[in-house]
Enzyme design. Structure first.
Site, PDB file in Angstrom:
ATOM      1  N   TYR A 146      -0.756 -13.526   5.064  1.00 53.49           N
ATOM      2  CA  TYR A 146      -0.090 -12.384   4.418  1.00 53.49           C
ATOM      3  C   TYR A 146       0.244 -12.694   2.947  1.00 53.49           C
ATOM      4  CZ  TYR A 146       3.591  -9.148   3.114  1.00 53.49           C
ATOM      5  OH  TYR A 146       4.350  -8.235   2.417  1.00 53.49           O
ATOM      6  N   TYR A 189       6.183   3.379  -0.729  1.00 53.66           N
ATOM      7  CA  TYR A 189       7.537   2.984  -0.305  1.00 53.66           C
ATOM      8  C   TYR A 189       8.337   4.234   0.098  1.00 53.66           C
ATOM      9  CZ  TYR A 189       5.958  -1.186  -2.790  1.00 53.66           C
ATOM     10  OH  TYR A 189       5.223  -2.253  -3.216  1.00 53.66           O
ATOM     11  N   VAL A 191       4.455  -4.468  -5.739  1.00 54.35           N
ATOM     12  CA  VAL A 191       5.512  -4.878  -6.668  1.00 54.35           C
ATOM     13  C   VAL A 191       4.985  -5.712  -7.839  1.00 54.35           C
ATOM     14  CG1 VAL A 191       7.413  -4.696  -5.009  1.00 54.35           C
ATOM     15  CG2 VAL A 191       6.200  -6.872  -5.265  1.00 54.35           C
ATOM     16  N   SER A 199       1.526  -5.513  -2.410  1.00 54.13           N
ATOM     17  CA  SER A 199       1.351  -4.645  -1.238  1.00 54.13           C
ATOM     18  C   SER A 199       0.041  -3.871  -1.206  1.00 54.13           C
ATOM     19  CB  SER A 199       2.516  -3.655  -1.136  1.00 54.13           C
ATOM     20  OG  SER A 199       3.506  -4.204  -0.313  1.00 54.13           O
ATOM     21  N   LYS A 228      -2.241  -4.813   1.456  1.00 55.09           N
ATOM     22  CA  LYS A 228      -2.057  -4.327   2.835  1.00 55.09           C
ATOM     23  C   LYS A 228      -3.214  -3.411   3.234  1.00 55.09           C
ATOM     24  CE  LYS A 228       3.017  -4.685   3.100  1.00 55.09           C
ATOM     25  NZ  LYS A 228       3.670  -5.218   1.928  1.00 55.09           N
TER      26      LYS A 228
HETATM   27  N1  GLU Z   1       4.574 -10.034  -1.326  1.00 58.06           N
HETATM   28  C1  GLU Z   1       5.549  -8.998  -1.386  1.00 58.06           C
HETATM   29  C2  GLU Z   1       6.544  -9.144  -0.243  1.00 58.06           C
HETATM   30  O1  GLU Z   1       6.170  -9.409   0.831  1.00 58.06           O
HETATM   31  C3  GLU Z   1       4.864  -7.666  -1.344  1.00 58.06           C
HETATM   32  C4  GLU Z   1       5.809  -6.551  -1.561  1.00 58.06           C
HETATM   33  C5  GLU Z   1       5.225  -5.312  -2.129  1.00 58.06           C
HETATM   34  O2  GLU Z   1       4.373  -5.329  -3.009  1.00 58.06           O
HETATM   35  O3  GLU Z   1       5.682  -4.258  -1.668  1.00 58.06           O
HETATM   36  O4  GLU Z   1       7.712  -9.013  -0.417  1.00 58.06           O
END
Ligand code: GLU
Length: 308
Positions: A192, A244, A262, A64, A67
């Site tokens: 993504y 989160y 994650v 994430s 992002k």
């Molecule tokens: N590739 C993970 C997903 O889409 C990223 C989640 C994360 O790091 O929060 O579930």
């Protein structure tokens, strides 16, 4: 850097006492192969000096944290108006991969770009030829922000994400039916997932965090990599939505704009001070690195980095 060196070693010693309380992410099979006892960190000053400790050169995937990179690239390409007509700026308090609110009202858009739904909507805004060319463009941008021209995608993690990404497929389809995205769902997800699978270490991410801490400039060359107003906006979203459904508590205990993934990484951009990246694949129930959180709490207090 002597003082920083001592502090990060102390942070590591402290954080190591907590790794046994977490578990590696298992919903992406490849991520569960990491050793949960590993812990590393790096700190990058605004003039580009790096201090590192522990497993700071172990490779892991951005997940994430990507992002932030894709959002910056999309904002630089499209401007704020277009991006924020597709995605909001409000925290949700829901899990990162929740889609419940997307289905409450017809035409709902994602709450913010730091949750999966929002990041997937942002991925759809990246322009530039074929999907492979768009991925290359984002990857190149990540290379510039981390000062690492060798950055590449971990193909095993990417395959693993694609094999188990049912929830993200559901999200992109819901976004398509809500009219939030207009690209091909499989291509949007390819971009993504690819960005989530970019392989990095703490040094790469500390440099990226220092770019954000320093108003968008490359700490070594002074080159303006990101517009200052975009940096401010991204730091504010990291503060409110980056950790989160722990973002509120993190703001009170650490108080540095941060983004977690994650894969076990967290970047923290202390404006005007420094960039920090921590890594520990043992995660808590929110998806944040347990040892990483402890190291950040310690450094925030000892280095007076809490912006509140
Ligand atoms: N590739 C993970 C997903 O889409 C990223 C989640 C994360 O790091 O929060 O579930």
């Amino acid at each position: 850097m002597e003082k920083e060196g001592l502090l990060i070693n102390e942070a590591l010693r402290l954080g190591a006492q907590y790794t046994s309380r977490g578990k590696t992410a298992s919903y992406i099979g490849e991520l569960s192969k990491k050793d949960p006892s590993h812990l590393g960190l790096a700190l990058c000053t605004l003039d580009g000096q790096i201090a590192a400790a522990g497993y700071s050169e172990e490779k892991f995937t951005m997940q994430s944290i990507s992002k932030v990179v894709t959002l910056i690239a999309a904002l630089e390409q499209n401007g704020q108006e277009k991006i924020f007509s597709r995605v909001g700026m409000e925290p949700t308090g829901d899990a990162f991969n929740s889609m419940v609110r997307l289905d409450l009202l017809a035409g709902s858009r994602p709450f913010n770009p730091m949750i999966n739904a929002g990041a997937i909507a942002v991925a759809d805004c990246i322009q530039g030829g074929t999907v492979d060319e768009r991925i290359e463009l984002c990857l190149d941008f990540a290379r510039r922000l981390t000062n690492n021209p060798g950055l590449c995608i971990d193909r095993a993690v990417l395959a693993s994400e694609k094999a188990t990404g049912y929830k993200n497929r559901a999200i992109v389809n819901l976004l398509e039916s809500n009219g939030v995205v207009d690209g091909k769902p499989e291509e949007i997800l390819e971009l993504y997932f690819s960005m989530c699978s970019v392989s990095v270490d703490c040094r790469d991410l500390a440099f990226l965090a220092a770019v954000l801490a320093g108003g968008g400039r490359n700490p070594l060359t002074g080159e303006q990599l990101v517009k200052p107003q975009i940096v401010r906006l991204v730091r504010s979203l990291m503060t409110t939505c980056g950790m989160y459904d722990y973002s509120g508590q993190f703001a009170s205990t650490v108080g540095i704009p941060s983004k977690s993934g994650v894969g076990g990484g967290i970047i923290s951009a202390a404006a005007g001070k420094c960039g920090i990246a921590v890594y520990g694949p043992a995660l808590d129930e929110h998806g944040n690195s347990v040892g990483g959180l402890k190291m950040l709490e310690y450094l925030s207090e000892k280095m007076d980095l809490n912006m509140f």
